[in-house]
Design a protein around this motif. Structure first.
Motif, mmCIF file in Angstrom:
data_model
loop_
_atom_site.group_PDB
_atom_site.id
_atom_site.type_symbol
_atom_site.label_atom_id
_atom_site.label_comp_id
_atom_site.label_asym_id
_atom_site.label_seq_id
_atom_site.Cartn_x
_atom_site.Cartn_y
_atom_site.Cartn_z
ATOM 1 N N ILE A 168 -3.205 -0.740 11.523
ATOM 2 C CA ILE A 168 -2.575 -0.092 10.366
ATOM 3 C C ILE A 168 -3.110 -0.717 9.074
ATOM 4 O O ILE A 168 -3.455 -0.007 8.129
ATOM 5 N N GLY A 169 -3.184 -2.022 9.039
ATOM 6 C CA GLY A 169 -3.700 -2.709 7.859
ATOM 7 C C GLY A 169 -5.126 -2.290 7.525
ATOM 8 O O GLY A 169 -5.436 -1.980 6.370
ATOM 9 N N ARG A 170 -5.991 -2.276 8.530
ATOM 10 C CA ARG A 170 -7.386 -1.873 8.294
ATOM 11 C C ARG A 170 -7.470 -0.446 7.778
ATOM 12 O O ARG A 170 -8.265 -0.134 6.897
ATOM 13 N N ARG A 171 -6.620 0.424 8.323
ATOM 14 C CA ARG A 171 -6.613 1.823 7.886
ATOM 15 C C ARG A 171 -6.244 1.946 6.407
ATOM 16 O O ARG A 171 -6.626 2.903 5.746
ATOM 17 N N HIS A 172 -5.497 0.965 5.903
ATOM 18 C CA HIS A 172 -5.054 0.992 4.510
ATOM 19 C C HIS A 172 -5.841 0.023 3.629
ATOM 20 O O HIS A 172 -5.409 -0.331 2.537
ATOM 21 N N GLY A 173 -6.978 -0.433 4.134
ATOM 22 C CA GLY A 173 -7.880 -1.239 3.316
ATOM 23 C C GLY A 173 -7.545 -2.715 3.230
ATOM 24 O O GLY A 173 -8.063 -3.411 2.360
ATOM 25 N N ILE A 174 -6.714 -3.204 4.124
ATOM 26 C CA ILE A 174 -6.367 -4.623 4.118
ATOM 27 C C ILE A 174 -7.368 -5.365 4.993
ATOM 28 O O ILE A 174 -7.619 -4.972 6.134
ATOM 29 N N LYS A 175 -7.933 -6.405 4.460
ATOM 30 C CA LYS A 175 -8.912 -7.193 5.203
ATOM 31 C C LYS A 175 -8.223 -7.875 6.386
ATOM 32 O O LYS A 175 -7.131 -8.403 6.263
ATOM 33 N N THR A 176 -8.896 -7.845 7.505
ATOM 34 C CA THR A 176 -8.358 -8.460 8.706
ATOM 35 C C THR A 176 -8.567 -9.962 8.646
ATOM 36 O O THR A 176 -9.694 -10.424 8.512
ATOM 37 N N PRO A 177 -7.484 -10.729 8.737
ATOM 38 C CA PRO A 177 -7.633 -12.190 8.695
ATOM 39 C C PRO A 177 -8.251 -12.710 9.988
ATOM 40 O O PRO A 177 -8.096 -12.114 11.048
ATOM 41 N N LYS B 202 0.833 -1.216 0.000
ATOM 42 C CA LYS B 202 0.000 0.000 0.000
ATOM 43 C C LYS B 202 0.862 1.258 0.000
ATOM 44 O O LYS B 202 0.347 2.362 0.056
ATOM 45 N N GLY B 203 2.188 1.063 -0.049
ATOM 46 C CA GLY B 203 3.093 2.209 -0.169
ATOM 47 C C GLY B 203 3.823 2.603 1.097
ATOM 48 O O GLY B 203 4.529 3.612 1.109
ATOM 49 N N LEU B 204 3.705 1.844 2.144
ATOM 50 C CA LEU B 204 4.392 2.172 3.389
ATOM 51 C C LEU B 204 5.725 1.444 3.453
ATOM 52 O O LEU B 204 5.811 0.256 3.128
ATOM 53 N N SER B 205 6.750 2.131 3.896
ATOM 54 C CA SER B 205 8.056 1.503 4.099
ATOM 55 C C SER B 205 8.046 0.804 5.458
ATOM 56 O O SER B 205 7.165 1.040 6.299
ATOM 57 N N GLN B 206 9.025 -0.040 5.677
ATOM 58 C CA GLN B 206 9.131 -0.696 6.979
ATOM 59 C C GLN B 206 9.303 0.332 8.093
ATOM 60 O O GLN B 206 8.742 0.168 9.181
#
Length: 102
Positions: free
Chosen positions: A69-78, A29-33
């Motif tokens: 962070i994942g949810r904020r960037h549209g990643i579905k929560t497993p 999603k464009g975020l660096s480590q």
């Protein structure tokens, strides 16, 4: 990089994922480590270790932060995030053969 996800098509919920795949999805999603680490409140080396698989399970608070962070960037929560080969570890092993004195 191919991310292995198991998605339930009826509910659109990610069923299983490894932490390294979740970190990769955030990075995609464009975020660096470094950015992930800053947002999660940890060091970049911690994120690097998770991303490489060197560390397979983060502490609970870091896991929660990464999911946020994942949810904020549209990643579905497993539903489940598991270490690699957890299915192999769950399978019973073959019993060791006994060595006898003949």
């Amino acid at each position: 990089m191919a991310i292995r996800l198991q998605i339930n098509r009826q509910t659109d919920i990610v069923e299983h994922m490894q932490w390294k795949d979740y970190i990769a999805a955030i990075a995609d999603k464009g975020l660096s480590q470094s950015q992930i680490a800053r947002q999660a409140g940890c060091g970049q080396a911690t994120i690097s270790d998770l991303a490489s698989g060197k560390t397979q399970e983060p502490r609970h608070s870091l896991g929660v932060a990464l999911m946020r962070i994942g949810r904020r960037h549209g990643i579905k929560t497993p539903k489940v995030i598991h270490p690699p080969h957890s299915q192999e570890l769950a399978q019973p092993s073959t019993p060791a053969q006994e060595v006898g004195n003949d």
